[in-house]
Design a protein around this motif. Structure first.
Motif, PDB file in Angstrom:
ATOM      1  N   CYS A  29       0.859  -1.176   0.000  1.00  0.00           N
ATOM      2  CA  CYS A  29       0.000   0.000   0.000  1.00  0.00           C
ATOM      3  C   CYS A  29       0.902   1.235   0.000  1.00  0.00           C
ATOM      4  O   CYS A  29       1.824   1.322   0.804  1.00  0.00           O
ATOM      5  CB  CYS A  29      -0.882  -0.021   1.248  1.00  0.00           C
ATOM      6  SG  CYS A  29      -1.861   1.462   1.494  1.00  0.00           S
ATOM      7  N   CYS A  32       0.305   3.042   3.803  1.00  0.00           N
ATOM      8  CA  CYS A  32       0.675   2.445   5.091  1.00  0.00           C
ATOM      9  C   CYS A  32       1.769   1.395   4.947  1.00  0.00           C
ATOM     10  O   CYS A  32       2.187   0.815   5.946  1.00  0.00           O
ATOM     11  CB  CYS A  32      -0.555   1.856   5.790  1.00  0.00           C
ATOM     12  SG  CYS A  32      -1.224   0.405   4.986  1.00  0.00           S
ATOM     13  N   CYS A  78      -7.141   3.290   2.357  1.00  0.00           N
ATOM     14  CA  CYS A  78      -6.393   2.471   3.300  1.00  0.00           C
ATOM     15  C   CYS A  78      -7.336   1.575   4.116  1.00  0.00           C
ATOM     16  O   CYS A  78      -7.020   0.419   4.373  1.00  0.00           O
ATOM     17  CB  CYS A  78      -5.590   3.382   4.209  1.00  0.00           C
ATOM     18  SG  CYS A  78      -3.961   2.744   4.548  1.00  0.00           S
ATOM     19  N   HIS A  81      -8.298  -1.135   1.948  1.00  0.00           N
ATOM     20  CA  HIS A  81      -7.156  -2.035   1.787  1.00  0.00           C
ATOM     21  C   HIS A  81      -7.079  -3.003   2.968  1.00  0.00           C
ATOM     22  O   HIS A  81      -6.966  -4.207   2.799  1.00  0.00           O
ATOM     23  CB  HIS A  81      -5.877  -1.174   1.641  1.00  0.00           C
ATOM     24  CG  HIS A  81      -4.646  -1.770   2.212  1.00  0.00           C
ATOM     25  ND1 HIS A  81      -3.780  -1.076   3.009  1.00  0.00           N
ATOM     26  CD2 HIS A  81      -4.136  -3.015   2.108  1.00  0.00           C
ATOM     27  CE1 HIS A  81      -2.797  -1.874   3.380  1.00  0.00           C
ATOM     28  NE2 HIS A  81      -2.987  -3.049   2.853  1.00  0.00           N
ATOM     29  N   ARG A  82      -7.189  -2.472   4.162  1.00  0.00           N
ATOM     30  CA  ARG A  82      -7.117  -3.329   5.337  1.00  0.00           C
ATOM     31  C   ARG A  82      -8.324  -4.274   5.405  1.00  0.00           C
ATOM     32  O   ARG A  82      -8.200  -5.429   5.789  1.00  0.00           O
ATOM     33  CB  ARG A  82      -7.035  -2.482   6.605  1.00  0.00           C
ATOM     34  CG  ARG A  82      -5.632  -1.978   6.829  1.00  0.00           C
ATOM     35  CD  ARG A  82      -5.593  -0.614   7.440  1.00  0.00           C
ATOM     36  NE  ARG A  82      -4.270  -0.029   7.311  1.00  0.00           N
ATOM     37  CZ  ARG A  82      -3.339  -0.077   8.244  1.00  0.00           C
ATOM     38  NH1 ARG A  82      -3.564  -0.687   9.376  1.00  0.00           N
ATOM     39  NH2 ARG A  82      -2.168   0.489   8.041  1.00  0.00           N
TER      40      ARG A  82
HETATM   41 ZN   LIG Z   1      -2.978   0.872   3.405  1.00  0.00          ZN
END
Ligand SMILES: [Zn+2]
Length: 302
Positions: A29, A32, A78, A81-82
């Motif tokens: 990513c 992060c 994000c 994404h998580r």
């Molecule tokens: Zn991320």
């Protein structure tokens, strides 16, 4: 992907173990630095692409393709994404649905009317509120774990204050119907309201809860448990476990579409889903207004 979901998006934990391994930096990513899912959905790709437009390059030793931007720019990318790296695999593994036919939910709830009526009218007078081996011969209300837990909470708090239960509304509201999520919550809530308007409740039968609280804290989870039992062919206890385990997944997967952070399926009939969701939200807004008026009237009488 051990504990990354606890890490805050803008803190970058050292991951010496993974740096030693060959990690393709394009699979990280850009915000992060945690690994992206192997098969990102088009929704995640879109979110990343949108965020990228407002970010600037910030190469880091552990991520040469790192980007930087204010949190507000990349937070949804994000989070998604998580969600896709953690919750989706868990959901797949446990067989939690990734799409729900929400159009069918009202009908399914309506078919539970009889059982729900029993829950409403069966005042639970037993003074012992512990779950016991005699559950089977007690009434439907006493068998409801949601009712029992709530009653215990209220008794523990001593005299019930209105803020006692209501104070927990914000968190409860989101976690109640398991993987049915916020959207499921809205649909179930509205269907229940149509079946059982607040004015139809005999408040002495549901004391110390108000009709709104009884619907929210007892009927909604009872409905969700039955839906989950049907979906996954589980027994009641298993469905209650699933309800609790999958709540967070539900919030991310099926958010309240009215809140502007809609998540739609990637595989097909989005437009259909969206229009149903739109209609549901509009109907709900109308119903909610009626509810509030009614709640006020009932509270005035209490
Ligand atoms: Zn991320």
């Amino acid at each position: 992907m051990s504990s990354f979901h606890h890490a805050y998006p803008y803190s970058t934990p050292l991951r010496t173990v993974e740096i030693d391994q060959v990690v393709d930096p394009s699979m990280l990513c850009p915000y992060c630095d945690e690994p992206l899912p192997c098969n990102p959905t088009s929704q995640l790709n879109d979110l990343l692409a949108t965020a990228k437009q407002q970010s600037y390059g910030d190469p880091r030793p552990q991520n040469p393709f790192g980007l930087k931007a204010p949190l507000a720019i990349y937070i949804s990318a994000c989070q998604r994404h998580r969600f896709e790296t953690h919750w989706l695999p868990e959901a797949l593994e446990k067989g939690w649905p990734q799409s729900i036919d929400f159009k069918e939910v009202p009908k399914r709830v309506e078919s539970m009317k009889g059982a729900l009526e029993d829950l409403i009218t069966d005042a639970d007078d037993c003074s012992d509120n512990e779950s016991s081996v005699y559950d089977d011969i007690r009434g439907p209300r006493a068998r409801s774990i949601f009712w029992r837990e709530l009653k215990k909470d209220i008794q523990r708090q001593g005299s019930r204050t209105t803020t006692g239960v209501k104070g927990q509304f914000s968190t409860f509201e989101k976690t109640q119907p398991g993987y049915y999520g916020e959207l499921g919550f809205l649909i179930i809530h509205q269907t229940l309201y149509n079946l059982f308007p607040f004015s139809s409740f005999d408040t002495s039968l549901i004391a110390p809860l108000s009709p709104a609280e009884f619907v929210q804290f007892v009927l909604i989870p009872e409905v969700a448990v039955r839906l989950i039992m049907q979906d996954l062919h589980l027994d009641r206890d298993e469905a209650i476990m699933t309800l609790r385990e999958s709540s967070q997944y539900g919030v991310s997967m099926f958010p309240d579409v009215g809140s502007g952070s809609a998540v739609f399926d990637d595989d097909g009939d989005d437009s259909n889903y969206e229009s149903v969701a739109d209609r549901i939200v509009m109907e709900r807004a109308k119903a909610r207004r009626l509810e509030l008026e009614e709640e006020e009237r009932i509270e005035e009488r209490m």
